[in-house]
Design an enzyme around this catalytic site. Structure first.
Site, PDB file in Angstrom:
ATOM      1  N   PRO A   2       0.839  -1.214   0.000  1.00 40.27           N
ATOM      2  CA  PRO A   2       0.000   0.000   0.000  1.00 40.27           C
ATOM      3  C   PRO A   2       0.869   1.258   0.000  1.00 40.27           C
ATOM      4  O   PRO A   2       1.800   1.376   0.780  1.00 40.27           O
ATOM      5  CB  PRO A   2      -0.779  -0.106   1.315  1.00 40.27           C
ATOM      6  CG  PRO A   2      -0.635  -1.523   1.752  1.00 40.27           C
ATOM      7  CD  PRO A   2       0.667  -2.005   1.189  1.00 40.27           C
ATOM      8  N   GLU A   3       0.586   2.162  -0.937  1.00 46.71           N
ATOM      9  CA  GLU A   3       1.326   3.421  -1.036  1.00 46.71           C
ATOM     10  C   GLU A   3       0.461   4.536  -0.440  1.00 46.71           C
ATOM     11  O   GLU A   3      -0.682   4.301  -0.062  1.00 46.71           O
ATOM     12  CB  GLU A   3       1.631   3.715  -2.514  1.00 46.71           C
ATOM     13  CG  GLU A   3       2.490   2.659  -3.183  1.00 46.71           C
ATOM     14  CD  GLU A   3       3.983   2.877  -2.918  1.00 46.71           C
ATOM     15  OE1 GLU A   3       4.327   3.810  -2.170  1.00 46.71           O
ATOM     16  OE2 GLU A   3       4.788   2.107  -3.463  1.00 46.71           O
TER      17      GLU A   3
END
Ligand SMILES: [Zn+2]
Length: 270
Positions: A2-3
């Site tokens: 997840p960014e």
């Protein structure tokens, strides 16, 4: 992994619904990256004031103290009135009067950490060295340029390091450098003010578009597992080795910098 945009989309998906909730219990599964830092029963009775984001951390503000939550490599959150019994990869449930917040994390690099306040040592250890927020008002083009002038490493790696500006992950760094026309191997210190301005705008543009796309695809948050905003973006260079540049048709190049793949157009990026 997840960014920043996925973390922001996650925050937006439950922040309003959990605000004001009273915690009934906190249930732990297998150990995560770091220990919770308090007995779970200590959280019972606390009220959730709201949810903020700092870098890739979600800060769940309580009436006393806060919880810092990180999704690690493979974490995802769901928030719902009713959830099935915790499964083998569900390692944290925050049961509240308004629903259950659940962290599912198969690889367990994520974490939930309690801190007495944002300046408590447990919080400073995680947040203390983070750069400015790319989507916030503190991210200023001139200050960005001044910070870049002090770094001699390649610009791509300076972006990824996160101590000047947070949350520009591998995909977004490649895309922003393309939009700004800057070659990823350029020494950060050699980027002029006009080019730093272009990069500043490109970083904000790429991240804001990813948040907007992610936000529009995650209407039902209980189905959010595994969905990522950036998959919705049409990449200009990322993961397009040897494919024609969308601007000039030159083949996109792939190189490795600091063990991470970098993609760029040899003609558009100088
Ligand atoms: Zn090109």
């Amino acid at each position: 992994m997840p960014e920043l945009p996925e973390v922001e989309v996650t925050r937006l998906s439950f922040a309003d619904r959990i605000a004001g909730a009273r915690i009934l219990s906190a249930n732990l599964g297998k150990p995560l990256r770091w220990p919770l830092g308090c007995a779970p029963q200590q959280l019972a009775g606390r009220v959730v004031r709201g949810v903020r984001r700092r870098g890739k951390y979600l800060l769940i503000d309580l009436d006393e103290g806060l919880l810092l939550l990180h999704l690690g490599m493979s974490g995802s959150l769901s928030f719902a009135r009713d959830l099935p019994a915790a499964g083998v990869h569900d390692h944290f449930d925050l049961v509240t009067t308004q629903g259950v917040l659940r962290l599912n994390d198969p690889r367990r690099f994520g974490a939930v950490v309690h801190a007495a306040g944002e300046s408590a040592p447990q919080a400073l250890k995680l947040l203390g060295r983070l750069g400015v927020e790319p989507l916030g008002d503190d991210f200023d083009a001139q200050a960005f340029h001044a910070a870049l002038r002090r770094r001699h490493a390649p610009i791509k790696q300076v972006l990824l390091a996160g101590d000047i500006v947070v949350g520009v992950g591998n995909i977004y760094a490649s895309e922003a450098l393309f939009l700004a026309g800057i070659r990823p191997t350029t020494a950060a210190s050699r980027i002029s003010l006009p080019r730093a301005r272009l990069l500043h705008a490109a970083v904000r543009d790429v991240l804001a578009r990813a948040v907007a796309k992610g936000g529009s695809t995650l209407r039902d948050f209980s189905n959010a597992h595994g969905q990522s905003g950036y998959f919705q973006l049409e990449a200009m260079v990322y993961d397009r080795a040897a494919e024609p540049c969308r601007t000039c048709a030159a083949p996109i190049r792939r190189i490795v910098q600091g063990q991470r793949a970098t993609y760029y157009c040899p003609r558009c990026q100088r």
